[in-house]
Design a protein around this motif. Sequence first.
Motif, PDB file in Angstrom:
ATOM      1  N   LEU A   1       0.835  -1.203   0.000  1.00  0.00           N
ATOM      2  CA  LEU A   1       0.000   0.000   0.000  1.00  0.00           C
ATOM      3  C   LEU A   1       0.866   1.248   0.000  1.00  0.00           C
ATOM      4  CD1 LEU A   1      -2.753   1.454   0.340  1.00  0.00           C
ATOM      5  CD2 LEU A   1      -2.486   1.138   2.821  1.00  0.00           C
ATOM      6  N   ASP A   2       0.587   2.144  -0.945  1.00  0.00           N
ATOM      7  CA  ASP A   2       1.235   3.450  -1.046  1.00  0.00           C
ATOM      8  C   ASP A   2       0.267   4.495  -0.503  1.00  0.00           C
ATOM      9  OD1 ASP A   2       2.284   5.918  -1.830  1.00  0.00           O
ATOM     10  OD2 ASP A   2       2.937   5.212  -3.783  1.00  0.00           O
ATOM     11  N   LEU A   3       0.596   5.080   0.647  1.00  0.00           N
ATOM     12  CA  LEU A   3      -0.255   6.080   1.281  1.00  0.00           C
ATOM     13  C   LEU A   3       0.188   7.475   0.838  1.00  0.00           C
ATOM     14  CD1 LEU A   3      -0.616   4.697   4.918  1.00  0.00           C
ATOM     15  CD2 LEU A   3      -2.348   4.732   3.110  1.00  0.00           C
ATOM     16  N   GLY A   4      -0.627   8.078  -0.031  1.00  0.00           N
ATOM     17  CA  GLY A   4      -0.258   9.355  -0.627  1.00  0.00           C
ATOM     18  C   GLY A   4       0.531   9.114  -1.896  1.00  0.00           C
ATOM     19  N   CYS A   5      -0.060   8.350  -2.813  1.00  0.00           N
ATOM     20  CA  CYS A   5       0.683   7.883  -3.994  1.00  0.00           C
ATOM     21  C   CYS A   5       0.942   8.981  -5.003  1.00  0.00           C
ATOM     22  CB  CYS A   5      -0.057   6.732  -4.657  1.00  0.00           C
ATOM     23  SG  CYS A   5      -1.678   7.172  -5.370  1.00  0.00           S
ATOM     24  N   GLY A   6       0.268  10.130  -4.878  1.00  0.00           N
ATOM     25  CA  GLY A   6       0.491  11.215  -5.831  1.00  0.00           C
ATOM     26  C   GLY A   6       0.197  10.778  -7.255  1.00  0.00           C
ATOM     27  N   LYS A   7       1.140  11.017  -8.148  1.00  0.00           N
ATOM     28  CA  LYS A   7       0.949  10.698  -9.566  1.00  0.00           C
ATOM     29  C   LYS A   7       1.359   9.276  -9.915  1.00  0.00           C
ATOM     30  CE  LYS A   7       1.237  15.558 -10.850  1.00  0.00           C
ATOM     31  NZ  LYS A   7       1.948  16.618 -11.622  1.00  0.00           N
ATOM     32  N   GLY A   8       1.673   8.476  -8.903  1.00  0.00           N
ATOM     33  CA  GLY A   8       1.698   7.041  -9.077  1.00  0.00           C
ATOM     34  C   GLY A   8       2.968   6.386  -9.547  1.00  0.00           C
ATOM     35  N   GLY A   9       4.049   7.115  -9.713  1.00  0.00           N
ATOM     36  CA  GLY A   9       5.255   6.529 -10.277  1.00  0.00           C
ATOM     37  C   GLY A   9       5.849   5.403  -9.453  1.00  0.00           C
TER      38      GLY A   9
ATOM     39  N   GLY B   1       5.820  -7.234 -10.166  1.00  0.00           N
ATOM     40  CA  GLY B   1       4.991  -8.348  -9.739  1.00  0.00           C
ATOM     41  C   GLY B   1       4.319  -8.168  -8.397  1.00  0.00           C
ATOM     42  N   MET B   2       4.406  -6.979  -7.813  1.00  0.00           N
ATOM     43  CA  MET B   2       3.708  -6.704  -6.565  1.00  0.00           C
ATOM     44  C   MET B   2       2.240  -6.369  -6.861  1.00  0.00           C
ATOM     45  SD  MET B   2       6.313  -7.022  -4.562  1.00  0.00           S
ATOM     46  CE  MET B   2       8.102  -6.795  -4.526  1.00  0.00           C
ATOM     47  N   ARG B   3       1.360  -6.682  -5.925  1.00  0.00           N
ATOM     48  CA  ARG B   3      -0.024  -6.232  -6.000  1.00  0.00           C
ATOM     49  C   ARG B   3      -0.082  -4.908  -5.248  1.00  0.00           C
ATOM     50  NH1 ARG B   3      -3.256 -10.160  -3.103  1.00  0.00           N
ATOM     51  NH2 ARG B   3      -1.306 -10.697  -2.044  1.00  0.00           N
ATOM     52  N   THR B   4      -0.055  -3.834  -5.992  1.00  0.00           N
ATOM     53  CA  THR B   4       0.166  -2.514  -5.416  1.00  0.00           C
ATOM     54  C   THR B   4      -1.118  -1.704  -5.401  1.00  0.00           C
ATOM     55  OG1 THR B   4       2.362  -2.598  -6.426  1.00  0.00           O
ATOM     56  CG2 THR B   4       1.678  -0.514  -5.457  1.00  0.00           C
ATOM     57  N   VAL B   5      -1.399  -1.086  -4.257  1.00  0.00           N
ATOM     58  CA  VAL B   5      -2.572  -0.241  -4.077  1.00  0.00           C
ATOM     59  C   VAL B   5      -2.091   1.171  -3.764  1.00  0.00           C
ATOM     60  CG1 VAL B   5      -4.693   0.154  -2.770  1.00  0.00           C
ATOM     61  CG2 VAL B   5      -3.911  -2.200  -3.207  1.00  0.00           C
ATOM     62  N   GLY B   6      -2.488   2.125  -4.590  1.00  0.00           N
ATOM     63  CA  GLY B   6      -2.148   3.521  -4.351  1.00  0.00           C
ATOM     64  C   GLY B   6      -3.368   4.296  -3.897  1.00  0.00           C
ATOM     65  N   VAL B   7      -3.190   5.103  -2.846  1.00  0.00           N
ATOM     66  CA  VAL B   7      -4.288   5.879  -2.264  1.00  0.00           C
ATOM     67  C   VAL B   7      -3.862   7.342  -2.179  1.00  0.00           C
ATOM     68  CG1 VAL B   7      -5.674   6.260  -0.190  1.00  0.00           C
ATOM     69  CG2 VAL B   7      -5.166   3.927  -0.945  1.00  0.00           C
TER      70      VAL B   7
ATOM     71  N   LEU C   1      -1.862  -2.949 -10.498  1.00  0.00           N
ATOM     72  CA  LEU C   1      -1.932  -1.636  -9.841  1.00  0.00           C
ATOM     73  C   LEU C   1      -3.384  -1.224  -9.653  1.00  0.00           C
ATOM     74  CD1 LEU C   1      -0.603   0.985  -8.788  1.00  0.00           C
ATOM     75  CD2 LEU C   1      -0.623   1.822 -11.150  1.00  0.00           C
ATOM     76  N   GLU C   2      -3.740  -0.865  -8.410  1.00  0.00           N
ATOM     77  CA  GLU C   2      -5.045  -0.283  -8.095  1.00  0.00           C
ATOM     78  C   GLU C   2      -4.829   1.139  -7.587  1.00  0.00           C
ATOM     79  OE1 GLU C   2      -7.326  -2.461  -5.262  1.00  0.00           O
ATOM     80  OE2 GLU C   2      -6.566  -4.404  -5.966  1.00  0.00           O
ATOM     81  N   LEU C   3      -5.715   2.043  -7.981  1.00  0.00           N
ATOM     82  CA  LEU C   3      -5.637   3.426  -7.530  1.00  0.00           C
ATOM     83  C   LEU C   3      -6.982   3.832  -6.948  1.00  0.00           C
ATOM     84  CD1 LEU C   3      -3.721   4.862 -10.611  1.00  0.00           C
ATOM     85  CD2 LEU C   3      -2.766   4.504  -8.319  1.00  0.00           C
ATOM     86  N   HIS C   4      -6.949   4.454  -5.754  1.00  0.00           N
ATOM     87  CA  HIS C   4      -8.175   4.822  -5.063  1.00  0.00           C
ATOM     88  C   HIS C   4      -8.077   6.246  -4.530  1.00  0.00           C
ATOM     89  CE1 HIS C   4      -9.641   0.628  -4.921  1.00  0.00           C
ATOM     90  NE2 HIS C   4      -8.372   0.320  -4.735  1.00  0.00           N
ATOM     91  N   GLN C   5      -9.166   6.996  -4.653  1.00  0.00           N
ATOM     92  CA  GLN C   5      -9.239   8.296  -4.003  1.00  0.00           C
ATOM     93  C   GLN C   5      -9.845   8.103  -2.614  1.00  0.00           C
ATOM     94  OE1 GLN C   5     -11.571  11.340  -5.929  1.00  0.00           O
ATOM     95  NE2 GLN C   5     -11.318  12.762  -4.219  1.00  0.00           N
ATOM     96  N   ALA C   6      -9.061   8.367  -1.598  1.00  0.00           N
ATOM     97  CA  ALA C   6      -9.525   8.171  -0.223  1.00  0.00           C
ATOM     98  C   ALA C   6      -8.547   8.834   0.726  1.00  0.00           C
ATOM     99  CB  ALA C   6      -9.647   6.685   0.111  1.00  0.00           C
ATOM    100  N   GLU C   7      -9.030   9.103   1.913  1.00  0.00           N
ATOM    101  CA  GLU C   7      -8.174   9.565   3.011  1.00  0.00           C
ATOM    102  C   GLU C   7      -7.534   8.339   3.650  1.00  0.00           C
ATOM    103  OE1 GLU C   7      -7.114  10.156   7.035  1.00  0.00           O
ATOM    104  OE2 GLU C   7      -8.983   9.164   6.474  1.00  0.00           O
ATOM    105  N   ALA C   8      -6.287   8.465   4.082  1.00  0.00           N
ATOM    106  CA  ALA C   8      -5.483   7.311   4.474  1.00  0.00           C
ATOM    107  C   ALA C   8      -6.116   6.490   5.592  1.00  0.00           C
ATOM    108  CB  ALA C   8      -4.082   7.775   4.882  1.00  0.00           C
ATOM    109  N   VAL C   9      -6.514   7.130   6.676  1.00  0.00           N
ATOM    110  CA  VAL C   9      -7.048   6.386   7.820  1.00  0.00           C
ATOM    111  C   VAL C   9      -8.353   5.697   7.444  1.00  0.00           C
ATOM    112  CG1 VAL C   9      -7.928   6.580  10.180  1.00  0.00           C
ATOM    113  CG2 VAL C   9      -5.878   7.861   9.503  1.00  0.00           C
ATOM    114  N   SER C  10      -9.216   6.386   6.731  1.00  0.00           N
ATOM    115  CA  SER C  10     -10.487   5.790   6.319  1.00  0.00           C
ATOM    116  C   SER C  10     -10.263   4.578   5.432  1.00  0.00           C
ATOM    117  CB  SER C  10     -11.340   6.824   5.579  1.00  0.00           C
ATOM    118  OG  SER C  10     -11.687   7.890   6.425  1.00  0.00           O
ATOM    119  N   PHE C  11      -9.336   4.680   4.491  1.00  0.00           N
ATOM    120  CA  PHE C  11      -9.066   3.552   3.612  1.00  0.00           C
ATOM    121  C   PHE C  11      -8.566   2.351   4.410  1.00  0.00           C
ATOM    122  CE2 PHE C  11      -6.508   0.887   0.900  1.00  0.00           C
ATOM    123  CZ  PHE C  11      -7.316   0.741  -0.222  1.00  0.00           C
ATOM    124  N   LEU C  12      -7.648   2.580   5.328  1.00  0.00           N
ATOM    125  CA  LEU C  12      -7.121   1.478   6.127  1.00  0.00           C
ATOM    126  C   LEU C  12      -8.216   0.830   6.964  1.00  0.00           C
ATOM    127  CD1 LEU C  12      -3.818   3.229   7.135  1.00  0.00           C
ATOM    128  CD2 LEU C  12      -3.912   0.984   6.050  1.00  0.00           C
TER     129      LEU C  12
END
Length: 222
Positions: free
Chosen positions: A54-62, A71-77, A97-108
């Motif tokens: 999990l990437d908390l605050g993934c920004g533009k996703g790089g 090969g990681m199952r990566t989630v960007g928030v 790669l999954e990308l989600h718009q959410a606040e970090a604590v709420s997503f967790l």
Amino acid sequence: MTETAIAWDTYSRQRPERRPVNAAGQTTWFNWTQYPDHGPGIELFETPAGARILDLGCGKGGNAAHLATLGMRTVGVDVSPRQLAAARERWGQTPGLELHQAEAVSFLRDDRMGFDAVYSVYGAVWFTDPALLLPAIHERLRPGGRLVFSQRPPVEGCYGCQASYIPRGADEDPLVVRRWDYEPHVWQQLLVAHGFRSVRTQVLAAPPGPRTVGTLIIQART
């Protein structure tokens, strides 16, 4: 849209896009610092291919996209619609790669699958109250999971919750977001108090040149 999302949308417009390739000619790469082609890479995770990260605050996703290509199952928030739009435009077709718009604590709190690693690169760990975020991360990390985050070291004498200012137009007041600045030993105490172990901290010096501000990098396990 929340004030925080508006602030990070504004910040996004001021940030340059990630280069097409890095100094090694790679189209994806991982960078923990604010400087290009500098610092450690994915070895800080110590996780095998197939891990859920999990990437908390993934920004533009790089960074998240790079992990997915390995090969990681990566989630960007991220809370910023503009940041995520840029991430989806460039990396949205990346398998794993999954990308989600959410606040970090709420997503967790809503996640039910858990993660092998959680990380933040100048991201949500820096800009979220650790009293709320650290227990939420600990609850979602699988046994032996890793938390790794990087941010600017604190300015001497300016510790705890501080204000970061995001400029707008010449006739507009800047937007304000909160960040949490602690010395390395205080981060260590906070992490241990929230159940983490094997905490390691370092301040990586800036690369040679006129730049002097290093990068604080912290690693911990559940």
